[in-house]
Structures are given as structure tokens and as C-alpha cells.
Design a protein around this motif. Structure first.
Motif, PDB file in Angstrom:
ATOM      1  N   LEU A   4       0.708  -1.128  -0.033  1.00 56.71           N
ATOM      2  CA  LEU A   4      -0.138  -0.052   0.021  1.00 56.71           C
ATOM      3  C   LEU A   4       0.984   1.400  -0.054  1.00 56.71           C
ATOM      4  O   LEU A   4       0.479   2.213  -1.005  1.00 56.71           O
ATOM      5  N   LEU A   5       1.663   1.243   0.966  1.00 55.34           N
ATOM      6  CA  LEU A   5       2.914   2.582   1.035  1.00 55.34           C
ATOM      7  C   LEU A   5       3.422   2.561  -0.338  1.00 55.34           C
ATOM      8  O   LEU A   5       3.904   3.605  -0.809  1.00 55.34           O
ATOM      9  N   SER A   6       3.776   1.447  -1.075  1.00 58.27           N
ATOM     10  CA  SER A   6       4.651   1.599  -2.332  1.00 58.27           C
ATOM     11  C   SER A   6       3.554   2.252  -3.544  1.00 58.27           C
ATOM     12  O   SER A   6       3.948   3.050  -4.165  1.00 58.27           O
ATOM     13  N   LEU A   7       2.500   1.537  -3.600  1.00 59.83           N
ATOM     14  CA  LEU A   7       1.471   2.393  -4.360  1.00 59.83           C
ATOM     15  C   LEU A   7       1.326   3.864  -4.082  1.00 59.83           C
ATOM     16  O   LEU A   7       1.020   4.691  -5.125  1.00 59.83           O
ATOM     17  N   TRP A   8       1.295   4.266  -2.907  1.00 64.47           N
ATOM     18  CA  TRP A   8       1.082   5.526  -2.411  1.00 64.47           C
ATOM     19  C   TRP A   8       2.400   6.511  -2.728  1.00 64.47           C
ATOM     20  O   TRP A   8       2.252   7.634  -2.485  1.00 64.47           O
ATOM     21  N   LYS A   9       3.486   5.796  -2.978  1.00 67.49           N
ATOM     22  CA  LYS A   9       4.583   6.407  -3.403  1.00 67.49           C
ATOM     23  C   LYS A   9       5.316   6.950  -2.047  1.00 67.49           C
ATOM     24  O   LYS A   9       6.056   8.128  -2.047  1.00 67.49           O
ATOM     25  N   ILE A  10       5.096   6.243  -0.955  1.00 66.87           N
ATOM     26  CA  ILE A  10       5.659   6.691   0.386  1.00 66.87           C
ATOM     27  C   ILE A  10       6.507   5.360   1.092  1.00 66.87           C
ATOM     28  O   ILE A  10       6.113   5.288   2.106  1.00 66.87           O
ATOM     29  N   PRO A  11       7.391   4.447   0.132  1.00 69.51           N
ATOM     30  CA  PRO A  11       7.741   3.505   0.670  1.00 69.51           C
ATOM     31  C   PRO A  11       8.726   3.883   1.729  1.00 69.51           C
ATOM     32  O   PRO A  11       8.933   2.971   2.515  1.00 69.51           O
ATOM     33  N   ALA A  12       9.405   5.029   1.941  1.00 68.60           N
ATOM     34  CA  ALA A  12      10.359   5.110   3.255  1.00 68.60           C
ATOM     35  C   ALA A  12       9.584   5.114   4.628  1.00 68.60           C
ATOM     36  O   ALA A  12      10.349   4.937   5.408  1.00 68.60           O
ATOM     37  N   ALA A  13       8.187   5.143   4.466  1.00 64.44           N
ATOM     38  CA  ALA A  13       7.633   5.080   5.687  1.00 64.44           C
ATOM     39  C   ALA A  13       7.387   3.310   6.222  1.00 64.44           C
ATOM     40  O   ALA A  13       6.792   3.415   7.176  1.00 64.44           O
ATOM     41  N   THR A  14       7.580   2.607   5.176  1.00 65.12           N
ATOM     42  CA  THR A  14       7.212   1.254   5.545  1.00 65.12           C
ATOM     43  C   THR A  14       7.709   0.653   6.774  1.00 65.12           C
ATOM     44  O   THR A  14       6.972   0.023   7.389  1.00 65.12           O
ATOM     45  N   ASP A  15       8.711   0.673   6.979  1.00 61.88           N
ATOM     46  CA  ASP A  15       9.325  -0.179   8.435  1.00 61.88           C
ATOM     47  C   ASP A  15       8.609   0.273   9.557  1.00 61.88           C
ATOM     48  O   ASP A  15       8.086  -0.554  10.278  1.00 61.88           O
ATOM     49  N   ASN A  16       8.578   1.626   9.587  1.00 61.47           N
ATOM     50  CA  ASN A  16       7.831   2.180  11.030  1.00 61.47           C
ATOM     51  C   ASN A  16       6.285   1.884  11.002  1.00 61.47           C
ATOM     52  O   ASN A  16       5.743   1.534  11.762  1.00 61.47           O
ATOM     53  N   ALA A  17       5.714   2.150   9.923  1.00 63.21           N
ATOM     54  CA  ALA A  17       4.355   1.966   9.572  1.00 63.21           C
ATOM     55  C   ALA A  17       3.888   0.416   9.804  1.00 63.21           C
ATOM     56  O   ALA A  17       3.002   0.025  10.500  1.00 63.21           O
ATOM     57  N   VAL A  18       4.711  -0.601   9.168  1.00 60.34           N
ATOM     58  CA  VAL A  18       4.552  -2.058   9.651  1.00 60.34           C
ATOM     59  C   VAL A  18       4.649  -2.186  10.844  1.00 60.34           C
ATOM     60  O   VAL A  18       3.805  -3.167  11.523  1.00 60.34           O
ATOM     61  N   LEU A  19       5.677  -1.759  11.755  1.00 59.03           N
ATOM     62  CA  LEU A  19       5.500  -2.051  13.107  1.00 59.03           C
ATOM     63  C   LEU A  19       4.652  -1.519  13.940  1.00 59.03           C
ATOM     64  O   LEU A  19       3.788  -2.257  14.630  1.00 59.03           O
ATOM     65  N   ILE A  20       3.929  -0.229  13.391  1.00 59.20           N
ATOM     66  CA  ILE A  20       3.063   0.250  14.290  1.00 59.20           C
ATOM     67  C   ILE A  20       1.590  -0.536  14.021  1.00 59.20           C
ATOM     68  O   ILE A  20       1.001  -0.946  15.018  1.00 59.20           O
ATOM     69  N   VAL A  21       1.415  -0.874  12.806  1.00 60.32           N
ATOM     70  CA  VAL A  21       0.292  -1.715  12.526  1.00 60.32           C
ATOM     71  C   VAL A  21       0.388  -3.146  13.096  1.00 60.32           C
ATOM     72  O   VAL A  21      -0.531  -3.266  13.600  1.00 60.32           O
ATOM     73  N   SER A  22       1.511  -3.716  13.023  1.00 61.95           N
ATOM     74  CA  SER A  22       1.625  -4.685  13.464  1.00 61.95           C
ATOM     75  C   SER A  22       1.228  -4.897  15.145  1.00 61.95           C
ATOM     76  O   SER A  22       0.461  -5.699  15.813  1.00 61.95           O
ATOM     77  N   GLU A  23       1.660  -3.889  15.944  1.00 56.29           N
ATOM     78  CA  GLU A  23       1.589  -3.762  17.235  1.00 56.29           C
ATOM     79  C   GLU A  23       0.135  -3.460  17.589  1.00 56.29           C
ATOM     80  O   GLU A  23      -0.524  -4.209  18.310  1.00 56.29           O
ATOM     81  N   LEU A  24      -0.618  -2.610  16.664  1.00 54.60           N
ATOM     82  CA  LEU A  24      -1.985  -2.255  16.933  1.00 54.60           C
ATOM     83  C   LEU A  24      -2.739  -3.534  16.736  1.00 54.60           C
ATOM     84  O   LEU A  24      -3.773  -3.647  17.439  1.00 54.60           O
ATOM     85  N   LEU A  25      -2.548  -4.191  15.754  1.00 56.71           N
ATOM     86  CA  LEU A  25      -3.261  -5.495  15.429  1.00 56.71           C
ATOM     87  C   LEU A  25      -2.926  -6.435  16.431  1.00 56.71           C
ATOM     88  O   LEU A  25      -4.199  -7.249  16.755  1.00 56.71           O
ATOM     89  N   THR A  26      -1.850  -6.593  16.755  1.00 49.96           N
ATOM     90  CA  THR A  26      -1.521  -7.749  17.835  1.00 49.96           C
ATOM     91  C   THR A  26      -2.482  -7.294  19.070  1.00 49.96           C
ATOM     92  O   THR A  26      -2.957  -8.147  19.594  1.00 49.96           O
ATOM     93  N   ASN A  27      -2.329  -6.180  19.503  1.00 50.08           N
ATOM     94  CA  ASN A  27      -3.128  -5.445  20.651  1.00 50.08           C
ATOM     95  C   ASN A  27      -4.767  -6.121  20.464  1.00 50.08           C
ATOM     96  O   ASN A  27      -5.410  -6.522  21.532  1.00 50.08           O
ATOM     97  N   ALA A  28      -5.220  -5.885  19.418  1.00 55.38           N
ATOM     98  CA  ALA A  28      -6.469  -5.943  19.193  1.00 55.38           C
ATOM     99  C   ALA A  28      -6.775  -7.367  19.213  1.00 55.38           C
ATOM    100  O   ALA A  28      -7.797  -7.882  19.826  1.00 55.38           O
ATOM    101  N   VAL A  29      -6.053  -8.289  18.738  1.00 56.21           N
ATOM    102  CA  VAL A  29      -6.186  -9.728  18.723  1.00 56.21           C
ATOM    103  C   VAL A  29      -5.987 -10.505  20.114  1.00 56.21           C
ATOM    104  O   VAL A  29      -7.158 -11.068  20.606  1.00 56.21           O
ATOM    105  N   LEU A  30      -5.266  -9.660  21.040  1.00 57.57           N
ATOM    106  CA  LEU A  30      -4.949 -10.251  22.327  1.00 57.57           C
ATOM    107  C   LEU A  30      -6.086  -9.644  23.329  1.00 57.57           C
ATOM    108  O   LEU A  30      -6.558 -10.408  24.109  1.00 57.57           O
ATOM    109  N   HIS A  31      -6.435  -8.554  23.116  1.00 53.83           N
ATOM    110  CA  HIS A  31      -7.332  -7.865  24.121  1.00 53.83           C
ATOM    111  C   HIS A  31      -8.745  -7.878  23.666  1.00 53.83           C
ATOM    112  O   HIS A  31      -9.636  -7.436  24.409  1.00 53.83           O
ATOM    113  N   ALA A  32      -9.028  -8.218  22.393  1.00 54.31           N
ATOM    114  CA  ALA A  32     -10.506  -8.115  21.786  1.00 54.31           C
ATOM    115  C   ALA A  32     -10.575  -9.463  21.064  1.00 54.31           C
ATOM    116  O   ALA A  32     -11.131  -9.436  19.946  1.00 54.31           O
ATOM    117  N   PRO A  33     -10.154 -10.511  21.719  1.00 51.20           N
ATOM    118  CA  PRO A  33     -10.694 -11.680  20.869  1.00 51.20           C
ATOM    119  C   PRO A  33     -12.218 -12.013  20.422  1.00 51.20           C
ATOM    120  O   PRO A  33     -12.932 -11.491  21.369  1.00 51.20           O
TER     121      PRO A  33
END
Length: 111
Positions: A4-33
């Protein structure tokens, strides 16, 4: 997220964005199963907004007494460190949205 970030032409944001999304999704799975979980990303005006919606009304919170030897429980600390702002808002019913904003200006935007 990286595609998605590559399509939006902002690939330099990928590493941090992927980590943030991973953490938010993990919290959702753990705390809102067993509740629906939704991921939303938008960008414009030099910022990227990522959002994870889940079926729990319990607010996310950084653990202030975190032991450095403990594994886990650092997700929101990472989100806070990697984003310019983050938070949560209640949604209809007993749901919430946890979001984070990242700047994607200057060198991060590829023409």
C-alpha cells in the motif's frame, strides 16, 4: 501495508508503519478476541494515519511499571516512539479505534 505504501509512493515510511500496524493489530487480537477487527490507512498533507478498530471498549494503555526483563507488553511504547501522535476513540456499541499518525514529508515521499 508495504504494498500500500509503495502504491502511495511513500515507501520510506514502510518499516515504522509496518511495526506500528503490527503492534496495534496484535493488541486487538490479544485484548479483543472473538470480535471483528478492521484495519484502515489513509494519507494526505504529509501524514499517514493508521487505525485498528476492534470490538472492545477497554482503552489501550501503556504499562508504566514495565519490567525490562519481561517479554511483550511494549507494543504501545513502540507505537508512541515511532508515531507523532497516537490515541483511541470509542465507536458505536462497545467498540473502539486505536490510531497512530506518522509524518511522511520530505525525503520520505518519492516522486
Amino acid at each position: 501495508m508495504a504494498t500500500l505504501l509503495s502504491l502511495w509512493k511513500i515507501p520510506a515510511a514502510t518499516d515504522n508503519a509496518v511495526l506500528i500496524v503490527s503492534e496495534l493489530l496484535t493488541n486487538a487480537v490479544l485484548h479483543a478476541p472473538m470480535t471483528p477487527i478492521e484495519f484502515v490507512a489513509t494519507h494526505g498533507d504529509g501524514v499517514l494515519l493508521v487505525e485498528v478498530r476492534d470490538g472492545s471498549s477497554i482503552p489501550p494503555a501503556i504499562n508504566p511499571g514495565l519490567d525490562t526483563e519481561d517479554l511483550g507488553s511494549r507494543g504501545l511504547q513502540l507505537v508512541q516512539a515511532l508515531s507523532s501522535d497516537w490515541g483511541w476513540i470509542p465507536l458505536a456499541g462497545s467498540a473502539k479505534s486505536t490510531w497512530a499518525v506518522m509524518p511522511v514529508r520530505g525525503a520520505q515521499i518519492n516522486p
